[in-house]
Scaffold this motif. Structure first.
Motif, mmCIF file in Angstrom:
data_model
loop_
_atom_site.group_PDB
_atom_site.id
_atom_site.type_symbol
_atom_site.label_atom_id
_atom_site.label_comp_id
_atom_site.label_asym_id
_atom_site.label_seq_id
_atom_site.Cartn_x
_atom_site.Cartn_y
_atom_site.Cartn_z
ATOM 1 N N ARG A 138 -5.077 7.224 2.839
ATOM 2 C CA ARG A 138 -4.432 8.182 3.850
ATOM 3 C C ARG A 138 -3.225 8.855 2.557
ATOM 4 O O ARG A 138 -2.183 9.845 2.601
ATOM 5 C CB ARG A 138 -3.300 6.441 4.267
ATOM 6 N N ARG A 139 -2.606 7.995 1.736
ATOM 7 C CA ARG A 139 -1.777 8.921 0.029
ATOM 8 C C ARG A 139 -2.667 9.434 -0.287
ATOM 9 O O ARG A 139 -2.027 10.751 -0.513
ATOM 10 C CB ARG A 139 -0.925 7.534 -0.727
ATOM 11 N N LYS A 146 -3.338 13.114 3.228
ATOM 12 C CA LYS A 146 -2.279 13.022 3.916
ATOM 13 C C LYS A 146 -1.883 14.865 3.933
ATOM 14 O O LYS A 146 -1.966 15.270 5.359
ATOM 15 C CB LYS A 146 -1.135 12.679 3.395
ATOM 16 N N GLU A 147 -2.030 15.300 2.759
ATOM 17 C CA GLU A 147 -1.413 16.856 3.047
ATOM 18 C C GLU A 147 -2.558 17.785 3.063
ATOM 19 O O GLU A 147 -2.325 19.078 3.271
ATOM 20 C CB GLU A 147 -0.704 17.057 1.324
ATOM 21 N N LYS A 148 -4.296 16.977 3.009
ATOM 22 C CA LYS A 148 -4.839 17.951 2.780
ATOM 23 C C LYS A 148 -5.993 18.005 3.833
ATOM 24 O O LYS A 148 -6.984 18.978 4.610
ATOM 25 C CB LYS A 148 -5.816 16.966 1.725
ATOM 26 N N LYS A 182 -4.316 15.561 10.671
ATOM 27 C CA LYS A 182 -4.295 13.875 10.950
ATOM 28 C C LYS A 182 -4.953 13.286 11.295
ATOM 29 O O LYS A 182 -5.489 11.479 11.743
ATOM 30 C CB LYS A 182 -3.195 13.845 12.002
ATOM 31 N N LEU A 192 -7.816 12.367 9.378
ATOM 32 C CA LEU A 192 -7.412 11.019 8.535
ATOM 33 C C LEU A 192 -7.415 9.862 8.982
ATOM 34 O O LEU A 192 -8.387 9.199 8.479
ATOM 35 C CB LEU A 192 -5.930 11.814 7.865
ATOM 36 N N GLU A 233 -9.962 7.115 7.441
ATOM 37 C CA GLU A 233 -8.961 5.714 7.256
ATOM 38 C C GLU A 233 -9.815 4.862 7.979
ATOM 39 O O GLU A 233 -10.796 3.754 6.825
ATOM 40 C CB GLU A 233 -7.922 5.829 7.611
#
Lengths: 234, 273
Positions: free
Chosen positions: B46-47, B50-52, B55, B58, B62
């Motif tokens: 997630r870290r 997150k910006e790449k 959602k 992601l 995950e």
């Protein structure tokens, strides 16, 4: 022209007219600049109108470019390991803001300066920049106040060889514009190699000048980096 | 000594055939460790992403990582409670074949989606042509990519098709070039026509200063001298500039007294001798 005005003030200078007409809450905003006219309806009881120079990358369309490229009329050659100061002219756009205690809203923007864009770097990796051409001046030049501003450039050649510079590129996000009767910016340019330099802005307010409204701060866009690296040639 | 013996006796107490209390503890401990590792991995994914990535993507990545680790932990732990791994593998293998056949397309799209996210040939908002579909990318998900075609139609492309098609991305580079062919009459001055067009292009803000436009005589055709005009514009703006400039060139040439000819055919009638 630049400064703070009341909502009922009328501004007329060098072919530019700006006024807000009407009594009561519903008012009519009118602006004429060159052949360009615009009208908007404004609902406001209090607040002020600010007419200030802003970053020259908003017209004709926001989002086309985020950088300003200033090409020199004649190449500038600097010897190794020295510092120098000179002045350039840069194009300005004029922003009209409605400001009250809680919020800042840009209601209009216009320019009297020539608009032209260019590519810095290659089509694959380069960036689109607002283009401007300027002579290099050793003293502050006279400027057409609604068309252009004065940029002080403190340049340092950190490289071990002579370097020829034909252009400088600045990021609009970093710009710190000040004004009194004309617009002013103070930049630092550090030449790292024959084809590479860093450009940054001095944010210290000069004497007898006001800071312009920062369009990116007003929009809530954070400034993450403070320097731009010219990596595709000088 | 007595206590140790009691604990040892308790741990080695057979709960069911071949499964002691200690085995049960180990089984539970492996599962707990697997869950902890899965949570740590999920947090780090997630870290890192997150910006790449979007959602929804992601969340999918995950979940895949989380449940993969749990399943591995379960496979390691299950022999401790008396299940034969070989039996499970046989059963799992058969189930895997069935599942694999059933979900072949889904897995293929999923893998293609992950490769697309890593390679990034397209991004949300880009103007693209993928196979025979052209439009603006609206979303890139794990299994599919959605496109709004130039005429406003919603198209969902399976990621496998996106991955295996030729992709033309019109916004990948900062600038792009387009060109016009402009024909003028033989009696007109080509140098003057080039000058008129050059001045016109210089006035347009979005026609780039560099790379500079190119204008030259390309062909001496049957009825006209053909000029080619090559223009660079920002990739995001080229279409607007292209649709605007051809007519302006025509008007400017006519204003400068340069004729744009119709096709002509000169017929010589032979004289009788």
């Amino acid at each position: 022209m630049f400064g703070k005005y009341g909502l009922n003030d009328e501004i007329k200078e060098n072919g530019v007219e700006i006024r807000i007409e009407g009594k009561g809450k519903i008012k009519r905003y009118y602006r004429k600049a060159g052949g360009d006219e615009i009208e908007k309806i404004v609902s406001a009881e209090s607040g002020n109108l600010y007419v200030v120079p802003v970053e020259p990358v908003n017209l004709p369309k926001l989002g086309v470019a985020e950088h300003l490229l200033i090409e020199f009329e004649n190449p500038y050659i600097i010897e190794p390991s020295i510092q120098d100061t000179f002045y350039l002219k840069f194009p300005i756009e004029v922003g009209i803001f409605l400001v009250d205690k809680k919020d800042v809203e840009r209601i209009d923007i216009f320019t009297m300066a020539k608009q032209k864009y260019t590519l810095y770097g290659s089509p694959e990796q380069g960036i689109i920049c607002r283009w401007w051409k300027s002579e290099i001046y050793h003293d502050k030049p006279e400027v057409k106040k609604l068309h252009e501003g004065i940029m002080r450039v403190d340049v340092k050649n950190s490289y071990r060889e002579w370097v020829e510079v034909k252009k400088m590129v600045f990021r609009a996000f970093d710009m710190k514009i000040f004004y009194n009767s004309h617009a002013y910016m103070h930049t630092h340019v550090n030449i790292l190699k024959k084809t590479m330099a860093e450009t940054a802005f001095n944010s210290r307010k000069p004497k007898n000048m006001e800071a312009s409204i920062d369009i990116y701060e007003a929009k809530g866009i954070k400034k993450l980096e403070k320097k731009f690296v010219m990596e595709w040639g000088l | 000594m007595n206590l140790q013996a009691e604990i040892s006796k308790m741990l080695n107490h057979e709960l069911m055939k071949g499964v002691t209390l200690l085995d049960l503890f180990i089984f539970v401990a492996i599962l707990v460790v697997a869950v902890v590792i899965a949570k740590i991995v999920r947090l780090n994914i997630r870290r890192a992403l997150k910006e790449k990535v979007p959602k929804t993507t992601l969340v999918a990545i995950e979940k895949i990582a989380y449940y993969t680790i749990i399943i591995i932990g379960f496979i390691i732990a299950i022999p401790y409670i008396g299940f034969s791994l070989s039996g499970l593998l046989v059963a799992g293998g058969i189930a895997g074949i069935v599942l694999g056949l059933a979900t072949q397309t889904v897995v293929s799209n999923l893998m293609s989606g992950l490769f697309l996210m890593a390679e990034k040939p397209i991004q949300i908002g880009d103007g693209v042509s993928i196979g025979d579909v052209g439009g603006v990318v609206k979303d890139i998900r794990v299994l599919s990519t959605t496109i709004r075609t130039w005429d406003g139609i919603y198209v969902r492309l399976p990621n496998e098709k996106v991955f295996t098609s030729n992709i033309y991305n019109y916004n990948a580079h900062a600038a792009r070039r387009f060109e016009y062919k402009v024909s003028i009459a033989y009696k007109s001055d080509a140098d003057k026509a080039i000058e008129v067009i050059k001045n016109l292009l210089e006035e347009h803000p979005l026609i780039l200063k560099e790379p500079a436009p190119q204008i030259f005589v390309e062909e001496l055709a049957d009825s006209s001298v053909d000029l080619v005009v090559k223009i660079w514009a920002p990739s995001s703006e080229w279409y607007g500039v292209k649709t605007e400039m051809l007519w302006k060139i025509k008007v400017a040439l006519e204003k400068a007294g340069i004729e744009i000819p119709f096709p002509q055919l000169v017929i010589w009638k032979g004289e009788e001798t």
